[in-house]
Design a protein around this motif. Structure first.
Motif: not given
Length: 143
Positions: A131-136
């Motif tokens: 459903v997407g990508q995330a980042a910290t």
């Protein structure tokens, strides 16, 4: 702030990266308002748009929530830095996650800054759908 989405961020991080997204505090309010790191997410479109930015990320990029969500995520990097950003996205798409990235970004005001110690991972829902990508990003400093 959608608690279910923050749960998706945390669950995907734990599954793919192998470590908890949070420390001893796991409350969604903490992730959104008080986390000492930037947390961003974009959707899985061909030209992804931001779907989430915690308070730290909003301050770094100088956007309010209403401006940030829906913004094409490619605009977070200057045109001459987008190829580097795209390589990171491609690596994450292929491998599930990547760590150790450092990249230059641009704030709403035009201020350039580095994001460092970036971990990016795929957001995969309970049905296994990307459903997407995330980042910290753990550190940031003016360029």
């Amino acid at each position: 702030m959608n608690p279910d989405f923050l749960d998706l961020l945390a669950d995907s991080h734990l599954r793919l990266v192998g470590t908890p997204l949070t420390g001893p505090e796991t409350a969604t309010r903490w992730l959104h308002e008080d986390a000492p790191f930037g947390l961003l997410a974009h959707d899985a479109a061909d030209d992804p748009r931001f779907t989430y930015a915690n308070a730290t990320a909003q301050r770094c990029f100088e956007y309010e929530w209403e401006e940030f969500v829906g913004l094409p995520s490619r605009l977070s990097a200057e045109p001459d830095r987008r190829e580097d950003r795209q390589r990171l996205l491609d690596t994450v798409h292929r491998d599930g996650f990547a760590t150790g990235y450092r990249g230059r970004r641009i704030a709403r005001s035009g201020r350039r800054f580095w994001i460092e110690d970036v971990t990016m991972w795929n957001l995969v829902d309970g049905d296994g759908v990307l459903v997407g990508q995330a980042a910290t990003f753990l550190r940031w400093r003016d360029a």
